[in-house]
Structure formats: structure tokens, C-alpha cells
Motif scaffolding. Structure first.
Motif, PDB file in Angstrom:
ATOM      1  N   ILE A   1       0.870  -1.165   0.043  1.00  0.00           N
ATOM      2  CA  ILE A   1      -0.073  -0.205  -0.190  1.00  0.00           C
ATOM      3  C   ILE A   1       0.971   1.252  -0.065  1.00  0.00           C
ATOM      4  N   ALA A   2       1.946   1.219   0.689  1.00  0.00           N
ATOM      5  CA  ALA A   2       2.775   2.348   0.833  1.00  0.00           C
ATOM      6  C   ALA A   2       3.567   2.636  -0.412  1.00  0.00           C
ATOM      7  N   GLY A   3       3.904   1.454  -1.068  1.00  0.00           N
ATOM      8  CA  GLY A   3       4.582   1.764  -2.368  1.00  0.00           C
ATOM      9  C   GLY A   3       3.734   2.299  -3.257  1.00  0.00           C
ATOM     10  N   PHE A   4       2.393   1.568  -3.449  1.00  0.00           N
ATOM     11  CA  PHE A   4       1.300   2.120  -4.531  1.00  0.00           C
ATOM     12  C   PHE A   4       1.210   3.608  -4.288  1.00  0.00           C
ATOM     13  N   SER A   5       1.020   3.979  -2.858  1.00  0.00           N
ATOM     14  CA  SER A   5       0.746   5.300  -2.777  1.00  0.00           C
ATOM     15  C   SER A   5       1.903   6.270  -3.092  1.00  0.00           C
ATOM     16  N   PHE A   6       3.042   5.834  -2.782  1.00  0.00           N
ATOM     17  CA  PHE A   6       4.170   6.569  -3.286  1.00  0.00           C
ATOM     18  C   PHE A   6       4.268   6.919  -4.547  1.00  0.00           C
ATOM     19  N   GLN A   7       3.873   5.912  -5.519  1.00  0.00           N
ATOM     20  CA  GLN A   7       3.806   6.145  -7.036  1.00  0.00           C
ATOM     21  C   GLN A   7       2.922   7.290  -7.451  1.00  0.00           C
ATOM     22  N   LEU A   8       1.662   6.848  -6.878  1.00  0.00           N
ATOM     23  CA  LEU A   8       0.499   7.939  -7.007  1.00  0.00           C
ATOM     24  C   LEU A   8       0.784   9.245  -6.691  1.00  0.00           C
ATOM     25  N   LEU A   9       1.399   9.556  -5.403  1.00  0.00           N
ATOM     26  CA  LEU A   9       1.703  10.878  -5.025  1.00  0.00           C
ATOM     27  C   LEU A   9       2.767  11.669  -5.901  1.00  0.00           C
ATOM     28  N   MET A  10       3.704  10.694  -6.430  1.00  0.00           N
ATOM     29  CA  MET A  10       4.752  11.142  -7.085  1.00  0.00           C
ATOM     30  C   MET A  10       4.163  11.666  -8.581  1.00  0.00           C
ATOM     31  N   PHE A  11       3.196  10.878  -9.094  1.00  0.00           N
ATOM     32  CA  PHE A  11       2.457  11.005 -10.199  1.00  0.00           C
ATOM     33  C   PHE A  11       1.693  12.450 -10.348  1.00  0.00           C
ATOM     34  N   VAL A  12       0.978  12.766  -9.229  1.00  0.00           N
ATOM     35  CA  VAL A  12       0.322  13.833  -8.855  1.00  0.00           C
ATOM     36  C   VAL A  12       1.308  15.050  -8.826  1.00  0.00           C
ATOM     37  N   ALA A  13       2.370  14.759  -8.056  1.00  0.00           N
ATOM     38  CA  ALA A  13       3.334  15.868  -7.899  1.00  0.00           C
ATOM     39  C   ALA A  13       4.089  16.369  -9.059  1.00  0.00           C
ATOM     40  N   ILE A  14       4.501  15.409  -9.878  1.00  0.00           N
ATOM     41  CA  ILE A  14       5.235  15.607 -11.219  1.00  0.00           C
ATOM     42  C   ILE A  14       4.269  16.765 -12.145  1.00  0.00           C
ATOM     43  N   ILE A  15       2.983  16.345 -12.071  1.00  0.00           N
ATOM     44  CA  ILE A  15       2.018  17.432 -12.945  1.00  0.00           C
ATOM     45  C   ILE A  15       1.671  18.291 -12.034  1.00  0.00           C
ATOM     46  N   ALA A  16       1.319  18.451 -10.965  1.00  0.00           N
ATOM     47  CA  ALA A  16       0.863  19.613 -10.120  1.00  0.00           C
ATOM     48  C   ALA A  16       1.883  20.696  -9.911  1.00  0.00           C
ATOM     49  N   THR A  17       3.009  20.372  -9.963  1.00  0.00           N
ATOM     50  CA  THR A  17       4.223  21.278 -10.178  1.00  0.00           C
ATOM     51  C   THR A  17       4.992  21.584 -11.472  1.00  0.00           C
ATOM     52  N   ALA A  18       3.966  21.395 -12.557  1.00  0.00           N
ATOM     53  CA  ALA A  18       4.245  21.727 -13.731  1.00  0.00           C
ATOM     54  C   ALA A  18       5.633  21.279 -14.307  1.00  0.00           C
ATOM     55  N   ASN A  19       6.288  20.136 -13.730  1.00  0.00           N
ATOM     56  CA  ASN A  19       7.515  19.784 -14.098  1.00  0.00           C
ATOM     57  C   ASN A  19       7.377  18.771 -15.397  1.00  0.00           C
ATOM     58  N   HIS A  20       6.087  18.081 -15.415  1.00  0.00           N
ATOM     59  CA  HIS A  20       6.093  17.135 -16.482  1.00  0.00           C
ATOM     60  C   HIS A  20       4.543  16.951 -17.296  1.00  0.00           C
ATOM     61  N   TYR A  21       4.539  16.582 -18.269  1.00  0.00           N
ATOM     62  CA  TYR A  21       3.238  16.402 -18.798  1.00  0.00           C
ATOM     63  C   TYR A  21       2.763  14.827 -18.496  1.00  0.00           C
ATOM     64  N   ILE A  22       1.451  14.767 -18.817  1.00  0.00           N
ATOM     65  CA  ILE A  22       1.045  13.203 -18.179  1.00  0.00           C
ATOM     66  C   ILE A  22       1.692  12.442 -19.380  1.00  0.00           C
ATOM     67  N   LEU A  23       1.874  12.715 -20.603  1.00  0.00           N
ATOM     68  CA  LEU A  23       2.234  11.789 -21.456  1.00  0.00           C
ATOM     69  C   LEU A  23       4.046  11.363 -20.974  1.00  0.00           C
ATOM     70  N   ASP A  24       4.560  12.468 -20.177  1.00  0.00           N
ATOM     71  CA  ASP A  24       5.959  11.863 -19.774  1.00  0.00           C
ATOM     72  C   ASP A  24       5.936  10.948 -18.471  1.00  0.00           C
ATOM     73  N   ALA A  25       5.069  10.901 -17.964  1.00  0.00           N
ATOM     74  CA  ALA A  25       4.734   9.973 -16.990  1.00  0.00           C
ATOM     75  C   ALA A  25       4.456   8.492 -17.536  1.00  0.00           C
ATOM     76  N   LEU A  26       3.753   8.663 -18.863  1.00  0.00           N
ATOM     77  CA  LEU A  26       3.296   7.248 -19.231  1.00  0.00           C
ATOM     78  C   LEU A  26       4.708   6.801 -19.879  1.00  0.00           C
ATOM     79  N   ALA A  27       5.529   7.685 -20.651  1.00  0.00           N
ATOM     80  CA  ALA A  27       6.802   7.340 -21.414  1.00  0.00           C
ATOM     81  C   ALA A  27       7.563   6.740 -20.129  1.00  0.00           C
ATOM     82  N   GLY A  28       7.635   7.435 -18.898  1.00  0.00           N
ATOM     83  CA  GLY A  28       8.574   6.808 -17.804  1.00  0.00           C
ATOM     84  C   GLY A  28       8.334   5.460 -17.384  1.00  0.00           C
TER      85      GLY A  28
END
Length: 262
Positions: free
Chosen positions: A201-228
Motif C-alpha cells: 500500500i505504501a509503495g502504491f501510494s508513493f508512486q501515485l503521490l509522485m504522479f500527482v506531484a510531477i504534474i501539479a508542480t508543472a515539471n512534467h506532462y501526463i505523457l511524460d509519466a506514461l513514457a516513464g
């Protein structure tokens, strides 16, 4: 769950453990420094090309109905700017804390899984550096007219910002693929392979929170996450083939030695 195969019993004063830890730190450190240097050397400041590629990504996301970066930032910031600030700091340091913590636990508990994930981590750097060299991409915070707030620079967390006195430099157009998200997924993979329910649960929550963080901070596009995510899958496949190839060589060497002894 993977059994604790290759467990290390750490003993105070054990010189072999010290040598092993020092060797691992050297391997990962040299690999990352080489990656950072290669990434920076491939950054001739192609601003126009990076911005042009940025508009290309935005058009593709619009066609795929994925262009929600500005909406996500507004949703996070609307109730409280404090939450957006926390996410910005999490983006800056959370990934490294997650990777370091995962590496330490795996190194102590199960060396086999640790080596597998270390190889995958190094492969993501190699593959990522290649993509960064051939496809510079301006992140949303650098895109003119997109209307997203650059929270990293506002909080003074961008060492390469024009008004920064830091001597640290990095490629500011290395947005795709998002290694932040790829490495957070790697932490989740480790949790699923080794941990119990709470760790998963902690591991899943970590990646989910990072996904929100990289988008909300304007550092990445959603496609960047999919490419990652795709980059991580490719790296894991190569690492598995590497392990299989290494295993075949070890077996062949053992047979040769056996024949010589006979």
C-alpha cells in the motif's frame, strides 16, 4: 512475495560488509554522476526546439484528451497553496528518499532483488539519457502561454534557475520520459515483490503521490509519466535478459571447470 534469498547478516566491525557497502555506493554513485554528466553535455540549450516539442506534446495530449496538467495544478492549489508547496518539496526530495530507503531495505533483506533493481535503475538512466539527447522537451513550467505556475523556481528549489547562485547545473529540457515517475514505479515494484500488505500500500501510494506531484508542480506532462512507465518496462525486460544471460554464462563456466576436474 520473494523469499529473503541472499540475506546479509550485518555485524559490527565486519570488514567484508563495509567493503560491500562501499562498492555498492561507488557503483551507483559513479553511474549516476556519469548519467548526470552525459545528460548535461547533451544540453546545448535548444530552447526553440524544446518549446516546439512542448507544443507538439500538448497537441498530442489534446487529441488523446490527456491535457489536464493545468486543471490538476488548479485543483491542488485551490483549497490550499500549502498542499502545492508540500508536493513541490516532495517532488524535489521525495524520490531520492524513496529510492534510498528501498535500496537500504533490499540490501539488508534480500540481495537478489536489490541487484535486480539496481541494474534496472542503471538501465533507466542509460535509456533516459539517450532520449534526452535526441528529444529535448520544455516542461509545462517553461511553456509560454500555458498558464502554469513554476512552483519549483518560486520556492528556490531550482538550482539552475537564472536568479540562482547555485553551482549545480542540469538539463532543464529533460522532461520526457519522467525519471521521477519511472523511479517511483521502481519503488512500487520493490514493494510488490518483497513487502507485505502495508508495504505494498505504501509503495502504491508513493508512486501515485509522485504522479500527482510531477504534474501539479508543472515539471512534467501526463505523457511524460506514461513514457516513464514504458521506459521502466523496457529496462526491466533488459535487466531480466541480462540476468538470464549472466546465469547461462555462470552455468557454462561451472560445466567447463567440472570437465577440467574430471
Amino acid at each position: 512475495m520473494v523469499p529473503c534469498k541472499g540475506r546479509i547478516d550485518l555485524k559490527v566491525g565486519d570488514s567484508s560488509v563495509f567493503r560491500t557497502v562501499s562498492r555498492e555506493l561507488a557503483i551507483v554513485g559513479v553511474a549516476y554522476l556519469t548519467f548526470a554528466l552525459a545528460k548535461n553535455l547533451t544540453d546545448p540549450s535548444p530552447v526553440l526546439k524544446a518549446v516546439s516539442n512542448g507544443w507538439g506534446v500538448i497537441r498530442l495530449e489534446s487529441a488523446l484528451a490527456l491535457n489536464h496538467e493545468s486543471f490538476i495544478q488548479q485543483i491542488i492549489a485551490r483549497p490550499s497553496l500549502g498542499l502545492l508547496t508540500v508536493l513541490t518539496y516532495f517532488y524535489a526530495v521525495g524520490m531520492w528518499l524513496g529510492l534510498a530507503g528501498t535500496a537500504v531495505v533490499l540490501f539488508i533483506k534480500t540481495r537478489v532483488v536489490y541487484v535486480q533493481l539496481r541494474r534496472t535503475f542503471m538501465l533507466t538512466m542509460i535509456l533516459g539519457a539517450v532520449v534526452f539527447a535526441v528529444y529535448p522537451l520544455a516542461p509545462p513550467r517553461f511553456m509560454p502561454g500555458l498558464g502554469m505556475t513554476d512552483t519549483v523556481t518560486l520556492l528556490g528549489l531550482d538550482p539552475a534557475a537564472p536568479n540562482s547562485n547555485s553551482a549545480i547545473s542540469y538539463n532543464r529540457f529533460a522532461a520526457m520520459p519522467s525519471l521521477h515517475y519511472a523511479w517511483s514505479l521502481l519503488v512500487m515494484v520493490a514493494a510488490f515483490r518483497f513487502g507485505g500488505r502495508r508495504v505494498i500500500i505504501a509503495g502504491f501510494s508513493f508512486q501515485l503521490l509522485m504522479f500527482v506531484a510531477i504534474i501539479a508542480t508543472a515539471n512534467h506532462y501526463i505523457l511524460d509519466a506514461l513514457a516513464g512507465a514504458l521506459l521502466l518496462v523496457v529496462a526491466m525486460y533488459i535487466a531480466r535478459q541480462w540476468e538470464r544471460y549472466e546465469s547461462n554464462i555462470t552455468q557454462l563456466a561451472a560445466r567447463v571447470l567440472s570437465l577440467r576436474e574430471t
